[in-house]
Design a protein around this motif. Structure first.
Motif, PDB file in Angstrom:
ATOM      1  N   ALA A   1       0.889  -1.250   0.016  1.00 34.87           N
ATOM      2  CA  ALA A   1       0.097  -0.054   0.069  1.00 34.87           C
ATOM      3  C   ALA A   1       0.971   1.315  -0.033  1.00 34.87           C
ATOM      4  N   LEU A   2       1.900   1.310   0.682  1.00 33.94           N
ATOM      5  CA  LEU A   2       2.853   2.337   0.947  1.00 33.94           C
ATOM      6  C   LEU A   2       3.512   2.525  -0.363  1.00 33.94           C
ATOM      7  N   ALA A   3       3.901   1.481  -1.073  1.00 37.86           N
ATOM      8  CA  ALA A   3       4.782   1.465  -2.078  1.00 37.86           C
ATOM      9  C   ALA A   3       3.901   2.087  -3.352  1.00 37.86           C
ATOM     10  N   VAL A   4       2.601   1.702  -3.483  1.00 36.85           N
ATOM     11  CA  VAL A   4       1.828   2.248  -4.506  1.00 36.85           C
ATOM     12  C   VAL A   4       1.574   3.630  -4.401  1.00 36.85           C
TER      13      VAL A   4
ATOM     14  N   ARG B   1      10.350   8.252   0.803  1.00 34.49           N
ATOM     15  CA  ARG B   1      11.254   6.932   0.479  1.00 34.49           C
ATOM     16  C   ARG B   1      12.197   6.634   1.556  1.00 34.49           C
ATOM     17  N   GLY B   2      13.059   7.692   1.644  1.00 29.84           N
ATOM     18  CA  GLY B   2      14.310   7.491   2.555  1.00 29.84           C
ATOM     19  C   GLY B   2      13.741   7.420   3.954  1.00 29.84           C
TER      20      GLY B   2
ATOM     21  N   ILE C   1      11.131  -1.227  -0.866  1.00 27.42           N
ATOM     22  CA  ILE C   1      11.940  -0.942  -1.752  1.00 27.42           C
ATOM     23  C   ILE C   1      11.852  -2.026  -2.902  1.00 27.42           C
ATOM     24  N   ILE C   2      11.709  -3.211  -2.582  1.00 26.97           N
ATOM     25  CA  ILE C   2      11.383  -4.392  -3.372  1.00 26.97           C
ATOM     26  C   ILE C   2      10.142  -3.909  -4.372  1.00 26.97           C
TER      27      ILE C   2
END
Length: 303
Positions: A101-104, A117-118, A184-185
């Motif tokens: 969810a956070l990556a999207v 992202r950092g 990250i993946i």
């Protein structure tokens, strides 16, 4: 009378070597020797001691398969495996749901995307033991104080002191720390999805949820498989989180298989017995990884 000259054909020297050269072996052999000395030899030595009654020092005798037979009748061992499987399953599902969810969200058009992202990756570089002691303080002191001030009796006592709920605190720490790597993946996988697919889907009237299930998830299925396998493997071997948060308590309520092996093998004089437990646990991890890979790979093909 004209004469035609043929262009001279250049002959390239033939490389008669069909296999790797000496440099290849000089690079591989030292790594292979080190691997055999520091990995394979200790594993074989551990398997050998699993057939003994060794306390980790002094004299010992062969007991055959007695250690393995005793494991299946040990209530403490069964409780440790049950806790480990339950914890690993819940943590694996939660960490992948949150990370995806956070990556999207980070992959979309939002402000301060690179900064976020950092920030999300910070938990991955922190020592689990150090963070565990911080979470221990929060659950033992800060949260009960807040609960008492708000008049919430359920939060007025330490969550880690409750045998039924102590594992929840460990799950919170594990998910918070592991989400960083999984993000990250997933972000790497999302970069492989062509933007034209989203544009075409938007023209056809597909909403965000439809685009996710029809385009995003099938395209990053391989990354989902990787994260699921790595997450389950790491959570099945949970150790640092428990040592820092509860030490396996209250009683043995949060004692995982790794913690049981450590306590019994190095502190309880059950070295040979717990080595047998470690061998069984190694087989369980391999079986879980193989089955999980096959199932998820099959889902990738069907998707």
């Amino acid at each position: 009378m004209s004469t035609t000259t043929r262009p001279a054909t250049s002959r390239r020297p033939r490389n008669r070597r069909t296999g790797p050269g000496r440099a290849y072996y000089w690079m591989v052999l030292p790594a292979l020797v080190l691997f055999l000395i520091f990995h394979t030899a200790p594993v074989l030595q551990g398997v050998f001691y699993s057939f003994t009654d060794s306390p980790g020092y002094g004299d010992w005798d062969f007991v055959g398969l007695s250690n393995y037979a005793a494991l299946f009748g040990d209530e403490r061992v069964r409780a440790a495996y049950w806790f480990t499987f339950r914890f690993a399953l819940v943590a694996t599902v939660l960490v992948n749901v949150v990370a995806l969810a956070l990556a999207v969200g980070l992959n979309g058009r939002i402000r301060f995307k690179n900064t976020l992202r950092g920030v999300y990756f910070v938990p991955n570089v922190l020592a689990v033991l150090v963070v565990g002691y911080v979470f221990n303080y929060l659950f033992t002191n800060s949260l009960p104080s807040i609960g008492a001030a708000l008049g919430i009796d359920r939060l007025s006592t330490s969550l880690l002191a409750d045998p039924e709920l102590a594992w929840v605190g460990i799950v919170v720490l594990a998910v918070w720390q592991a989400v960083a790597f999984n993000i990250i993946i997933y972000l790497a996988g999302l970069q492989t999805v062509p933007a034209e697919l989203y544009e075409a889907a938007a023209i056809d009237g597909a909403g965000p949820w439809k685009r996710f299930w029809s385009i995003t998830f099938p395209m990053i299925a391989a990354f989902f498989t990787l994260n699921m396998v790595l997450s389950l493997k790491n959570f099945l071997q949970v150790f640092d989180h428990i040592i820092a948060m509860t030490g396996g308590g209250p009683g043995t309520a949060t004692e995982s298989v790794s913690v049981l092996i450590y306590k019994g093998g190095f502190q309880g004089g059950e070295y040979g017995y717990q080595i047998a437990n470690a061998v069984v646990f190694m087989v369980v991890l391999v079986v879980f990884a193989v089955v999980q890979l096959r199932v998820l790979r099959r889902e990738e093909v069907s998707a």
